[in-house]
Design a protein around this motif. Structure first.
Motif, PDB file in Angstrom:
ATOM      1  N   CYS A 102       5.910  -1.138  -0.941  1.00 31.45           N
ATOM      2  CA  CYS A 102       4.989  -0.231  -0.755  1.00 31.45           C
ATOM      3  C   CYS A 102       5.670   1.323  -0.778  1.00 31.45           C
ATOM      4  CB  CYS A 102       4.530  -0.568   0.705  1.00 31.45           C
ATOM      5  SG  CYS A 102       5.903  -0.435   2.084  1.00 31.45           S
ATOM      6  N   THR A 152      -5.176  11.435  -3.233  1.00 29.72           N
ATOM      7  CA  THR A 152      -6.440  11.048  -3.744  1.00 29.72           C
ATOM      8  C   THR A 152      -6.294  10.533  -5.152  1.00 29.72           C
ATOM      9  OG1 THR A 152      -7.528  13.008  -4.343  1.00 29.72           O
ATOM     10  CG2 THR A 152      -7.886  12.305  -1.995  1.00 29.72           C
ATOM     11  N   LEU A 203      -1.242   1.037  -5.944  1.00 32.41           N
ATOM     12  CA  LEU A 203      -1.201   0.855  -4.590  1.00 32.41           C
ATOM     13  C   LEU A 203      -2.435   1.830  -4.076  1.00 32.41           C
ATOM     14  CD1 LEU A 203       2.593   1.209  -3.529  1.00 32.41           C
ATOM     15  CD2 LEU A 203       1.167  -0.927  -3.743  1.00 32.41           C
ATOM     16  N   LYS A 204      -3.066   1.145  -3.245  1.00 35.79           N
ATOM     17  CA  LYS A 204      -3.891   1.841  -2.488  1.00 35.79           C
ATOM     18  C   LYS A 204      -3.426   2.582  -1.365  1.00 35.79           C
ATOM     19  CE  LYS A 204      -5.659  -1.439   1.039  1.00 35.79           C
ATOM     20  NZ  LYS A 204      -6.636  -2.085   1.678  1.00 35.79           N
ATOM     21  N   THR A 205      -4.330   3.676  -0.838  1.00 35.16           N
ATOM     22  CA  THR A 205      -3.525   4.523   0.157  1.00 35.16           C
ATOM     23  C   THR A 205      -4.191   4.272   1.663  1.00 35.16           C
ATOM     24  OG1 THR A 205      -3.129   6.417  -1.286  1.00 35.16           O
ATOM     25  CG2 THR A 205      -3.588   7.005   1.162  1.00 35.16           C
ATOM     26  N   VAL A 206      -3.443   4.034   2.506  1.00 35.61           N
ATOM     27  CA  VAL A 206      -3.894   3.799   3.861  1.00 35.61           C
ATOM     28  C   VAL A 206      -3.322   4.659   4.748  1.00 35.61           C
ATOM     29  CG1 VAL A 206      -3.912   2.125   5.842  1.00 35.61           C
ATOM     30  CG2 VAL A 206      -3.991   1.363   3.484  1.00 35.61           C
ATOM     31  N   ILE A 234     -10.506   6.531   2.060  1.00 40.73           N
ATOM     32  CA  ILE A 234      -9.185   6.259   2.488  1.00 40.73           C
ATOM     33  C   ILE A 234      -9.304   5.349   3.663  1.00 40.73           C
ATOM     34  CG2 ILE A 234      -6.865   6.832   3.245  1.00 40.73           C
ATOM     35  CD1 ILE A 234      -7.247   9.250   1.182  1.00 40.73           C
ATOM     36  N   GLU A 235      -8.678   4.224   4.077  1.00 39.97           N
ATOM     37  CA  GLU A 235      -8.509   3.577   5.107  1.00 39.97           C
ATOM     38  C   GLU A 235      -7.865   4.328   6.149  1.00 39.97           C
ATOM     39  OE1 GLU A 235      -7.487  -0.612   4.693  1.00 39.97           O
ATOM     40  OE2 GLU A 235      -8.782  -0.763   2.870  1.00 39.97           O
ATOM     41  N   PRO A 246      -5.347   8.576  -8.602  1.00 34.58           N
ATOM     42  CA  PRO A 246      -5.039   7.105  -8.659  1.00 34.58           C
ATOM     43  C   PRO A 246      -3.422   7.040  -8.947  1.00 34.58           C
ATOM     44  CG  PRO A 246      -6.984   7.538 -10.025  1.00 34.58           C
ATOM     45  CD  PRO A 246      -6.298   8.950  -9.496  1.00 34.58           C
ATOM     46  N   ARG A 247      -2.873   6.050  -8.233  1.00 39.06           N
ATOM     47  CA  ARG A 247      -1.250   5.959  -8.392  1.00 39.06           C
ATOM     48  C   ARG A 247      -0.841   4.778  -9.355  1.00 39.06           C
ATOM     49  NH1 ARG A 247       2.017   7.273  -3.994  1.00 39.06           N
ATOM     50  NH2 ARG A 247       3.314   5.614  -4.495  1.00 39.06           N
ATOM     51  N   ALA A 273       0.786  -1.251  -0.162  1.00 44.27           N
ATOM     52  CA  ALA A 273       0.050  -0.067   0.014  1.00 44.27           C
ATOM     53  C   ALA A 273       0.955   1.194  -0.084  1.00 44.27           C
ATOM     54  CB  ALA A 273      -0.839  -0.011   1.253  1.00 44.27           C
ATOM     55  N   HIS A 274       0.189   2.324  -0.132  1.00 40.77           N
ATOM     56  CA  HIS A 274       0.856   3.787  -0.054  1.00 40.77           C
ATOM     57  C   HIS A 274       0.500   4.108   1.241  1.00 40.77           C
ATOM     58  CE1 HIS A 274       0.693   8.319  -0.509  1.00 40.77           C
ATOM     59  NE2 HIS A 274       2.179   7.796  -0.078  1.00 40.77           N
TER      60      HIS A 274
END
Length: 273
Positions: free
Chosen positions: A148, A194, A201-204, A226-227, A196-197, A121-122
Motif C-alpha cells: 500500500c 484523483t 492502487l485505489k484511494t481510500v 473515493i471511499e 489514476p495511479r 490501497a493508497h
C-alpha cells in the motif's frame, strides 16, 4: 490467579485467551508538545501488542470521585510502550498531564473497532486537530507494509504538533488556519489524489477530527468517487457499550461509538454527496 483479589493479572488473562480488565501500568514519559497538548507514554505489553489503528485506551483518574475514565486513541507504539496525545481540557486531563515517569495509572484497552485496512490501497490519512493522533498510529502500521501507499494530510489551528511523529513513517502535508483548513489542502492536492495511479492502487480516505471537518472530508471524497472511513470522536462514559452515552446517528439507526465504532463508513453515516 491473584489470591488477594481473585481477579486475573494481565498475564493470566492473556494466557487464558481472554481480554484483561482494568490494570495498573507505569508511566514512562509525559511531554508537552505545545501549550495545552501533551504526549503521554506508558508501558503495557498487552496493549502494545494488540492495539489496532483507531482503537482507544481508557485512562482512570486517581481521584475516587472521578468515576468515569477518559478515552484516548493510541497514537504510537514502540516495543511495549504506548503513546497517546491529548489536549488538556478539564480536571481529568490536567491530572494526567502533571504525571511523571515512574508514576502509575490504571488503564483499560485496547477498546473499539479499527480502520479497515486489510486490502492494498493508497490510504490518505486526513486529520484535524486532536483527531490527528490516531492517524499517526495508522501511518505507523501501514508503513510496515509493502502492498500500500500512504499520504498524511493534516490540518491544525496553529502549531503543527504531530508532523514530527507522522513524518517518521509517511509523506506528510499539513496546513494551519493562517492558510485555510484541511479541505483547502485537499483542493490543492485534487489532481494528485484523483489521477489514476501507476501502481493501480485505489484511494481510500481515513479521517479523524471534529465532526464538521470529517463530514466535509467525506463529502469531498464522495464527490470524487473515493471511499472514506471516519473515526468518530464522541463523549464516552464506560468505553465498552454499557452506558449508551456515545450514540451517533447512522442510516441504520443509532449506534454506539465505543463498541459499534469508533470507525464508520461515510455510507453508514449518510455523509455522501
Amino acid at each position: 490467579m491473584s489470591s488477594a483479589t481473585f481477579l486475573p493479572t494481565v498475564a493470566e488473562a492473556t494466557a487464558a485467551g481472554y481480554f484483561p480488565g482494568r490494570h495498573t501500568v507505569e508511566v514512562t514519559e509525559v511531554t508537552e508538545l505545545t501549550p495545552g497538548v501533551v504526549r503521554f507514554t506508558f508501558r503495557d505489553p498487552y496493549i502494545a501488542a494488540h492495539a489496532k489503528p483507531a482503537q482507544f485506551v481508557n485512562l482512570f483518574s486517581h481521584d475516587p470521585m472521578k468515576l468515569l475514565p477518559r478515552p484516548f486513541g493510541v497514537s504510537e507504539v514502540s516495543g511495549d510502550l504506548v503513546s497517546l496525545i491529548f489536549a488538556v481540557v478539564g480536571t481529568g486531563t490536567a491530572e494526567f498531564a502533571t504525571m511523571r515517569a515512574g508514576d502509575t495509572i490504571d488503564v483499560l484497552g485496547p477498546l473499539g473497532g479499527s480502520f479497515k485496512v486489510k486490502e492494498p490501497a493508497h490510504y490518505v490519512l486526513v486529520g484535524g486537530g486532536l483527531g490527528v493522533p490516531p492517524l499517526i498510529y495508522a501511518a505507523q502500521r501501514l508503513a510496515e507494509r509493502d502492498d500500500c501507499a500512504v499520504t498524511a494530510v493534516f490540518g491544525y489551528r496553529d502549531a503543527h504538533f504531530a508532523d514530527e511523529f507522522v513524518s517518521r513513517y509517511v509523506d506528510t502535508r499539513s496546513i494551519d488556519e493562517t492558510e485555510g483548513n484541511v479541505v483547502t489542502l485537499l483542493d490543492r492536492m485534487e489532481a494528485e489524489l484523483t489521477a489514476p495511479r501507476e501502481d493501480g492502487l485505489k484511494t481510500v480516505f481515513l479521517t479523524c477530527g471534529p465532526t464538521p471537518m470529517m463530514k466535509a472530508v467525506a463529502l469531498w471524497a464522495s464527490r470524487r468517487g473515493i471511499e472514506c472511513q471516519a473515526s468518530m470522536e464522541q463523549r464516552m462514559g464506560c468505553g465498552y457499550g454499557t452506558c449508551v452515552v456515545c450514540v451517533v446517528d447512522t442510516v441504520d439507526g443509532r449506534r454506539k461509538v465505543c463498541s459499534d465504532g469508533p470507525v464508520f463508513t461515510a455510507q453508514q453515516l449518510g455523509w455522501e454527496a
